[in-house]
Design a protein around this motif. Structure first.
Motif, short mmCIF file in Angstrom:
data_model
loop_
_atom_site.label_atom_id
_atom_site.label_comp_id
_atom_site.label_asym_id
_atom_site.label_seq_id
_atom_site.Cartn_x
_atom_site.Cartn_y
_atom_site.Cartn_z
N LEU A 13 0.95 -1.19 0.08
CA LEU A 13 -0.04 -0.11 -0.06
C LEU A 13 0.91 1.23 0.00
N THR A 14 0.60 2.29 -0.81
CA THR A 14 1.20 3.53 -0.80
C THR A 14 0.33 4.69 -0.71
N HIS A 15 1.19 5.80 0.23
CA HIS A 15 0.21 6.82 0.68
C HIS A 15 0.94 7.87 0.14
N ARG A 16 0.51 8.57 -1.07
CA ARG A 16 1.27 9.65 -1.52
C ARG A 16 0.46 11.09 -1.10
N LEU A 17 1.39 11.81 -0.52
CA LEU A 17 1.09 13.31 -0.30
C LEU A 17 1.61 14.25 -1.14
N ALA A 229 -8.62 -0.69 -1.22
CA ALA A 229 -9.13 0.14 -2.03
C ALA A 229 -8.25 1.63 -2.17
N SER A 230 -8.37 2.13 -3.52
CA SER A 230 -7.57 3.39 -3.56
C SER A 230 -8.16 4.61 -3.36
N VAL A 231 -7.73 5.23 -2.28
CA VAL A 231 -8.46 6.26 -1.75
C VAL A 231 -7.78 7.55 -2.19
N LEU A 232 -8.88 8.83 -2.56
CA LEU A 232 -8.24 10.14 -2.82
C LEU A 232 -8.86 11.08 -1.95
N ASP A 233 -8.12 12.02 -1.63
CA ASP A 233 -8.61 13.53 -0.91
C ASP A 233 -8.03 14.50 -1.72
N PRO A 234 -8.38 15.19 -2.69
CA PRO A 234 -8.08 16.47 -3.21
C PRO A 234 -7.72 17.69 -2.47
N PHE A 235 -8.55 17.52 -1.20
CA PHE A 235 -8.39 19.00 -0.21
C PHE A 235 -7.74 18.27 0.96
N THR A 240 -6.01 13.74 7.09
CA THR A 240 -7.07 12.82 7.69
C THR A 240 -7.45 11.74 7.02
N THR A 241 -7.91 11.92 5.92
CA THR A 241 -8.48 10.93 4.97
C THR A 241 -7.28 9.70 4.62
N ILE A 242 -6.01 10.27 4.56
CA ILE A 242 -4.98 9.37 3.98
C ILE A 242 -4.60 8.59 5.23
N LEU A 243 -4.77 9.19 6.57
CA LEU A 243 -4.36 8.40 7.73
C LEU A 243 -5.48 7.54 7.83
N ALA A 244 -6.77 7.74 7.58
CA ALA A 244 -8.17 6.70 7.50
C ALA A 244 -7.72 5.77 6.94
N ALA A 245 -7.24 6.01 5.27
CA ALA A 245 -6.91 5.14 4.42
C ALA A 245 -5.85 4.02 4.92
N ALA A 250 -6.29 0.55 3.13
CA ALA A 250 -6.25 1.16 1.77
C ALA A 250 -5.03 2.01 1.36
N SER A 251 -4.78 2.24 0.02
CA SER A 251 -3.90 2.99 -0.42
C SER A 251 -4.54 4.50 -0.45
N GLY A 252 -3.43 5.52 -0.41
CA GLY A 252 -4.34 6.92 -0.54
C GLY A 252 -3.22 8.02 -1.37
N ILE A 253 -4.02 8.77 -1.94
CA ILE A 253 -3.48 9.92 -2.54
C ILE A 253 -4.07 11.20 -1.87
N GLY A 254 -3.21 12.24 -1.19
CA GLY A 254 -3.77 13.21 -0.65
C GLY A 254 -3.12 14.47 -1.44
N ILE A 255 -4.10 15.62 -1.82
CA ILE A 255 -3.34 16.93 -2.58
C ILE A 255 -3.72 17.88 -1.67
N GLU A 256 -2.54 18.69 -1.26
CA GLU A 256 -3.00 20.02 -0.55
C GLU A 256 -2.12 20.98 -1.05
N LEU A 257 -2.86 22.27 -0.86
CA LEU A 257 -2.31 23.55 -1.32
C LEU A 257 -1.09 24.12 -0.47
N ASP A 258 -1.32 24.07 0.76
CA ASP A 258 -0.40 24.68 1.68
C ASP A 258 0.60 23.51 2.37
N PRO A 259 1.96 24.04 2.09
CA PRO A 259 3.01 23.25 2.56
C PRO A 259 2.80 22.99 4.07
N SER A 260 2.41 23.84 4.94
CA SER A 260 2.37 23.50 6.15
C SER A 260 1.30 22.54 6.75
N TYR A 261 0.58 22.47 5.91
CA TYR A 261 -0.52 21.22 6.26
C TYR A 261 -0.25 20.31 5.84
#
Ligand SMILES: C[S@@+](CC[C@H](N)C(=O)[O-])C[C@H]1O[C@@H](n2cnc3c(N)ncnc32)[C@H](O)[C@@H]1O
Length: 274
Positions: A13-17, A229-235, A240-245, A250-261
């Motif tokens: 399983l991979t988790h991409r941030l 499952a392959s899980v995505l959170d674009p915001f 939190t969603t990727i931790l849940a995955a 499950a695998s997860g891909i999370g996309i975030e605009l802000d470097p601190s978050y």
């Protein structure tokens, strides 16, 4: 784009941030590659995010979210589930409904779940149980906002769910045999009581103004019911969603605009700093 891949889960399983604007990143993901999307976009309520300005003109906001939704639709597998968490406010009560009507051309609204953050239950002579936290609303016109929407959107309206994966025991046990159920578990229905944990400081909320509890995406992933499952959170916010995955295998891909978050998400997932 700063892509910080992390293999913090089981080896398969991979988790991409990913740091970036989801409107730039989503087109780079393969079509039909995602099983479950769980996300909470900015609500356009003037929340003080670090990078994103949460105060667009309403039409611009709705157009923008529709463009994101088109990309989400593209990456969804035919039997995928898209759980969209959103809420209005006393000053913008129509907004979530305006959005969901616009999304009608892209998705079927398969379920409408009400996320209850706080509730008062009258117990007769035993008094009233008040459980959970909410942000109080001042003045005398409006009630406190104790719930939010989770719109469950699919491509066909025919997606089979694992309802008992988040099921609850029968209240009346005689129903088990009488109605031929195999176990003491029934569908919990479309009101989900998920309170926030009590926190004493902003640090415990990761210095982010609008996270959801990890149980929320966990229940969505479980309800969708697909193993690995392959899980995505674009915001993604604080991840939190990727931790849940990860917690749900499950695998997860999370996309975030802000470097601190994104840095918080990395920390929560035990990922290497990018
Ligand atoms: C409601 S918060 C999500 C919080 C998340 N559910 C959590 O538990 O931490 C929305 C997030 O979307 C991010 N955001 C806003 N515009 C974005 C964009 N175009 N692409 C990616 N992320 C964006 C914001 O910085 C914010 O962290």
């Amino acid at each position: 784009m700063d892509d910080a891949a992390s293999a913090a889960g089981p080896p398969s399983l991979t988790h991409r941030l990913i740091l970036g604007d989801c409107l730039d990143i989503l087109p780079t993901l393969a079509a039909g590659s995602v099983d479950v999307v769980v996300t909470s976009p900015p609500y356009n309520l003037g929340i003080a995010y670090r990078s994103y300005d949460d105060r667009l003109a309403e039409e611009a906001y709705l157009d923008w979210l529709c463009r994101v939704a088109e990309q989400i639709r593209r990456v969804m597998a035919p039997d995928a589930s898209f759980f969209l968490n959103i809420a209005g406010s006393s000053n913008a009560p129509w907004l979530p409904f305006e959005l969901i009507v616009r999304l009608r051309r892209l998705f079927v609204l398969q379920n409408h779940i009400t996320w209850i953050k706080s509730i008062a239950i009258d117990r007769g002579a035993a008094g009233v149980d008040s459980v959970g936290h909410f942000k109080p609303v001042g003045g005398q016109r409006f009630l406190h906002h104790n719930h939010e929407h989770i719109f469950h959107l699919t491509l066909s309206g025919q997606v089979k769910l694992d309802r008992l994966a988040i099921g609850v025991p029968f209240k009346d046990k005689s129903n088990i045999a009488r109605r031929g159920h195999a176990q003491d578990l029934r569908c919990r229905g479309n009101t989900w009581f998920i309170p926030y944990e009590t926190v004493k400081s902003r640090a415990q909320k990761f210095h982010h103004p609008s996270t959801f509890p990890v149980a929320l995406p966990r229940w969505c992933i479980r309800l969708h019911g697909k193993a690995q499952a392959s899980v995505l959170d674009p915001f993604m916010g604080t991840g939190t969603t990727i931790l849940a995955a990860r917690l749900e295998g499950a695998s997860g891909i999370g996309i975030e605009l802000d470097p601190s978050y994104l840095a918080v998400a990395r920390e929560r997932l035990g990922a290497e700093p990018g």
